[in-house]
Write a protein that holds these residues in place. Structure first.
Motif, short mmCIF file in Angstrom:
data_model
loop_
_atom_site.label_atom_id
_atom_site.label_comp_id
_atom_site.label_asym_id
_atom_site.label_seq_id
_atom_site.Cartn_x
_atom_site.Cartn_y
_atom_site.Cartn_z
N VAL A 75 0.73 -1.03 -0.39
CA VAL A 75 0.34 -0.20 0.08
C VAL A 75 0.67 1.09 -0.23
O VAL A 75 1.91 1.62 0.73
CB VAL A 75 -1.18 -0.14 1.74
N LYS B 247 -10.49 9.78 -5.33
CA LYS B 247 -9.61 10.78 -4.57
C LYS B 247 -10.09 9.77 -3.14
O LYS B 247 -10.42 9.66 -2.22
CB LYS B 247 -10.77 11.77 -3.88
N GLU B 248 -10.09 8.04 -3.08
CA GLU B 248 -10.00 7.18 -2.64
C GLU B 248 -8.60 6.32 -3.13
O GLU B 248 -7.79 6.42 -2.04
CB GLU B 248 -11.33 6.22 -2.42
N ILE C 120 -0.05 -3.66 -6.06
CA ILE C 120 -0.45 -1.98 -5.25
C ILE C 120 -2.03 -1.97 -4.93
O ILE C 120 -2.45 -1.37 -5.99
CB ILE C 120 0.78 -1.39 -6.51
N ARG C 121 -2.02 -0.90 -4.15
CA ARG C 121 -3.03 -0.29 -3.99
C ARG C 121 -2.57 1.56 -3.35
O ARG C 121 -1.32 1.15 -2.58
CB ARG C 121 -3.54 -0.67 -2.84
N ARG D 207 -3.46 4.47 -2.28
CA ARG D 207 -4.32 4.95 -0.83
C ARG D 207 -3.66 6.70 -1.28
O ARG D 207 -2.70 6.99 -0.98
CB ARG D 207 -3.39 5.19 0.10
N PHE E 176 -5.18 9.95 0.52
CA PHE E 176 -5.08 11.33 1.40
C PHE E 176 -5.41 12.47 1.45
O PHE E 176 -4.71 13.25 0.14
CB PHE E 176 -3.75 10.80 2.29
N ARG F 11 -20.49 7.28 -2.99
CA ARG F 11 -20.46 7.54 -1.74
C ARG F 11 -20.83 7.21 -0.63
O ARG F 11 -20.81 7.32 0.48
CB ARG F 11 -19.51 8.82 -1.62
N PHE G 284 -7.26 -4.13 0.07
CA PHE G 284 -8.00 -5.62 -0.19
C PHE G 284 -8.43 -6.73 1.16
O PHE G 284 -8.68 -7.78 0.31
CB PHE G 284 -5.88 -6.61 -1.10
N SER H 145 -10.47 10.27 6.99
CA SER H 145 -10.48 10.10 5.87
C SER H 145 -11.43 8.17 5.35
O SER H 145 -11.64 7.79 4.46
CB SER H 145 -8.65 8.90 5.88
#
Lengths: 561, 326
Positions: free
Chosen positions: A49, A231-232, A252-253, A255, A257, B86, B163, B274
């Motif tokens: 991540v 946006k996540e 692979i992520r 993320r 913020f 969302r 995940f 977040s």
């Protein structure tokens, strides 16, 4: 009134059903691809991540992407004819089998393609795909000035004499062409997958942007995109048909913020493995030497500078601009705000380039402390204050103070921006010749004000598209590309035009130096500092390579244990 | 209900006007620094932003009436798509926070009333005030530092571990994980939900503590409770079955009203943790001055609050047959 349990249950069931129905209705969209349920613990084996505060500005289409995150994802999912190996400053072949043959006049580049390469949709890479991709990106660039396609506008034609041979003809010689070909805009994409994403010629405005392939990319890179949530997060997995060495991590992520403070906490709590672009200097310092974490630093290529609107009164007087340049204390910014981790800039072209000429320091000193490069041999180096007085006198302001309205945007360049502005304001006022009013506005309004010329003096940053001194000069000399200072100078334009066409490296170096000298003399910009690239990660992560190319290579990342 | 339509119209109008008064420009935010004036004008024209204000307003209200919220200016994404993707996250957070609020509010409020003027009562009242007064982001950061950074019990943010998303059914991760029997996903979803729900729930719970206490005190002094005592029922039964039940009737109505407060609190909670919900989208769109997206989301929020209010009215009428609506 007493209710039986059955009645209560029945009555409570209605709201529950309503909520479930509402949730079902709301959830019908699929959640942007969603994720799959796999593995245990903090992710399946072979996953990583990466946390970032960057966000996607437009799309994953190489013809459009012109931002950090978009380009970074493209660099990991697509490939170009040439690229930069880790740490290298000259391009090397990637989808090309070897470096091209370049005609003596610098107008023709002939590439032979690597054999056995397939796109992630299974179709083969061939000369037609290269022609399709380059012409497609160039066509978008001609219609959409915000897209990166303008970098390819020097291409006159692309010929494909055979399936493996590509001949690119330029309209004018341009020594930066190979560097431009290494940028994400020149990524080769699958013609089959992008058949409906080309311009027919009649599109305008939104009709052009509607043609981009926005949410995925079909190319030849080590990874492919499997999900993107706006946006996540962006999820990538290793491309099973990749021709080269398989990436070290399968999934692979990335993320996304909102704030660096949230990213820092996530890294601290092992929710992300790597934090890159951008923790604040004090947050990076927090992880330095802390057990369980490691911090990797690399040279950055972005520069930060002060813009002086040369059309705004009284800054249309070059001597006033020179006085301002002499008063800016770069060293204190580096020491105070960045705890010594940044580099003070003496030219718009960073010192990593041999042709960088520290002209601003030579002409205006380094601010309050004595300059490191004497102006003339044997003579004492002028101090900032002396120079400020000299240039202000030349501007007809031998006494009194000059008011300065200094603008900055508080979040776009990170949380340090306010401190940078304050240090600059302090250094100006320290000379006793300027009174400074510091003002700020959010980025959306900042851009509007810049374009309208409403900010006389303001802070900006530049992050190059390709690794060549030209990309630190051309955008600032051509009002058609980028015009923050409203500086339209024919001599500068001519110098840049010359250096782009000169095949002789020595003559080109001379012209690049002349261009920097002219820009320093006219001072529409004051280079201030260059921040390093920093990645903080778990100490189980290896393979973090940060070099000025700005390609964060996911395929080298590996997590042990 | 009669006031719903004018209130909604007022809200739409206020949102429309406030966005245009605020500094910033969505077109500049979308196109960035390098856009030419011609391109800026072109986009402004294509979005209808160069039209007179009254015409923009008419188009906005007309679209909203037809359920068409348009596309976000800055991302090009249909606003409904953002809502679909969302809102489940926000709904899940809001429902969990409501559970926390009700549990804390009723538990502490009832205990404070039952043990009136004891240290427990004083502590409950003070806690109620403190929780209500506590800024959400401050409480959230405090919890993050304690439970995540110091104790490493819970994650600092996000909806679930990377995940570990359950198969998509409703978009509510806890529900989806339960329905698909994915215990790992359920555990991760609950772990991630805990701190945001606790933060938001405690703040709202602070309001309920005082309300339940006051109602409970009245109920404990009422004739039917005295009668129950006189019949020799155990005190536990008197308090829980007789006093608390009647004390909760007005609380149900207030809980419904708190939903609006919960949704506004969710914006801050989502930003702190977040949490990828609608509140965070609203926060981002506000930063970009994305008129279309903000207008669409605010309208949706308003409609949702109306829906919940209606639901609460119906539930109240069921729970207490004395309540009748003309």
């Amino acid at each position: 009134m007493r209710y039986s349990r059955r009645t209560v249950r029945r009555r409570l069931a209605w709201p529950a059903v309503a909520v479930a129905v509402l949730a079902g209705a709301c959830g019908g969209g699929g959640g942007g691809g969603g994720g799959s349920s796999t593995g245990a613990g903090k992710g399946p084996s072979g996953s990583m991540v990466i946390g970032t505060t960057e966000s996607l500005q437009n799309s994953f289409d190489p013809a459009e992407a012109y931002d950090y995150l978009g380009s970074e994802i493209i660099f990991n999912t697509a490939e170009t004819l040439v690229t930069y190996a880790p740490g290298a400053t000259d391009p090397s072949p990637l989808l090309a089998a070897a470096m091209p043959d370049v005609s003596p006049d610098g107008l023709t580049y002939t590439f032979i393609l690597r054999a056995g390469v397939k796109f992630s949709d299974g179709t083969p890479l061939n000369a037609a795909a290269v022609k399709f991709s380059l012409e497609r990106a160039k066509a978008f660039g001609a219609k959409d000035p915000e897209a990166a396609g303008f970098l390819l506008d020097g291409i006159r034609s692309v010929a494909t004499p055979s399936d493996t041979k590509v001949v690119i003809n330029l309209s004018q010689p341009n020594v930066t062409f190979l560097s431009r070909l290494a940028y994400s805009v020149a990524s080769i994409v699958s013609p089959a997958a992008y058949a409906n994403n080309v311009l027919t010629g009649s599109e305008t405005g939104p009709g052009v942007t509607a043609r981009y392939k926005t949410d995925t990319i079909v190319a030849t890179g080590p990874y492919r995109i499997v999900a993107y949530k706006e946006k996540e997060s962006v999820d990538l997995e290793a491309n099973p048909s990749y021709w080269g060495t398989a990436p070290k991590t399968k999934r692979i992520r990335v993320r996304l913020f909102d704030k660096s403070s949230a990213l820092k906490l996530a890294l601290q709590n092992n929710e992300v493995d790597v934090a890159f672009r951008s923790l604040q200097p004090d947050e990076n310092a927090f992880f330095k030497g802390r057990p369980g974490f490691t911090v990797v630093e690399g040279k950055g290529s972005g520069i930060r500078y002060v813009v002086i609107n040369v059309k705004a009164k009284p800054w249309d007087d070059v001597n006033l601009r020179r006085a301002l340049a002499a008063a800016v204390d770069r060293k204190t910014i580096v020491d105070e705000v960045f705890k010594g981790s940044a580099t003070a800039l003496a030219s718009m072209v960073p010192p990593a380039f041999p042709t960088s000429e520290p002209k601003w320091e030579q002409l205006y000193g380094a601010g309050a402390p004595p300059p490191t490069t004497p102006a003339s041999k044997g003579a004492p180096a002028p101090t900032g204050k002396t120079l400020v007085d000299k240039y202000l006198s030349a501007a007809g302001k031998a006494a009194g103070t000059v008011p300065v309205e200094l603008w900055y945007s508080p979040t776009h360049y990170g949380d340090t921006e306010q401190a940078v502005a304050e240090v600059i304001a302090r250094s100006l006022e320290k000379t006793g010749r300027f009174t400074v009013k510091v003002r700020n506005v959010e980025w959306a309004e900042y851009g509007k004000k810049r374009k309208a010329g409403e900010m006389p003096v303001f802070l900006m940053g530049w992050f190059p598209d390709y690794l060549d001194p030209d990309d630190y000069l051309e955008p600032f000399s051509d009002p058609n590309i980028f015009d923050p200072a409203k500086w339209d100078d024919s001599k500068m334009a001519e110098l840049v035009h010359s250096e782009q066409h000169l095949q002789d490296p020595d003559r080109r170096a001379l012209t690049l130096r002349d261009a920097q000298a002219h820009m320093a003399d006219q001072v529409p910009y004051i280079p201030v500092f260059q921040a390093p690239q920093v990645a903080a990660s778990s100490d189980k992560v290896s393979g973090v390579v940060l070099d000025p190319i700005q390609i964060f290579r996911y395929w080298l990342l590996e997590k042990k244990g | 209900m009669a006031l719903t339509a004018p209130l909604l119209l007022l809200l739409l109008t206020a949102t429309f006007l406030l966005l245009r008064v605020a500094p910033g420009d969505p077109v500049t935010a979308t196109l960035g620094d390098r856009a030419s004036d011609a391109r800026v004008e072109e986009l402004r024209h294509s979005l209808g932003l160069d039209e007179p204000l009254w015409r923009q307003y008419g188009s906005y209200v007309g679209g909203a009436l037809h359920g068409d919220f348009g596309r976000a200016i800055t991302t090009g994404t249909p606003v409904w798509k953002t809502i679909r993707e969302r809102f489940p996250a926000t709904l899940e957070l809001t429902l969990a926070a409501m559970l926390v609020a009700v549990a804390v509010g009723i538990g502490l409020g009832a205990a404070a009333a039952r043990y009136r003027d004891t240290p427990l009562d004083v502590a409950g009242r003070i806690l109620g005030i403190v929780l209500y007064a506590a800024p959400i982001f401050w409480l959230g950061i405090l919890f993050q530092l304690l439970f995540s950074v110091k104790l490493h019990w819970l994650p600092t943010g996000g909806r679930t571990a990377s995940f570990a998303e359950p198969r998509h059914l409703t978009g509510l991760y806890t529900l989806d994980a339960t329905l698909t029997g994915n215990l790992h996903a359920l555990g991760e979803a609950l772990r991630h939900l805990a701190l945001p729900a606790l933060t938001l729930g405690l703040v709202i719970g602070g309001v309920l503590v005082r309300l339940v206490r006051v109602n409970m005190l009245q109920a404990l002094r009422s004739d039917h409770v005295e009668a129950a005592r006189a019949r020799g029922l155990p005190e536990r039964s008197v308090v829980l079955r007789h006093a608390l039940r009647s004390a909760l009737v007005p609380v149900v109505a207030v809980v419904g009203l708190q939903f609006a407060l919960l949704l506004s609190g969710a914006v801050l909670t989502e930003a702190t943790f977040s949490w990828p919900g609608l509140g965070q989208s609203l926060y981002n769109f506000l930063g970009d001055r994305d008129y279309t997206a903000v207008q669409g989301l605010v309208t949706f929020y308003a409609l949702f609050v109306v829906f919940v209010s209606l639901l609460i009215d119906v539930v109240s009428a069921w729970v207490d047959p004395r309540i009748r609506y003309s």
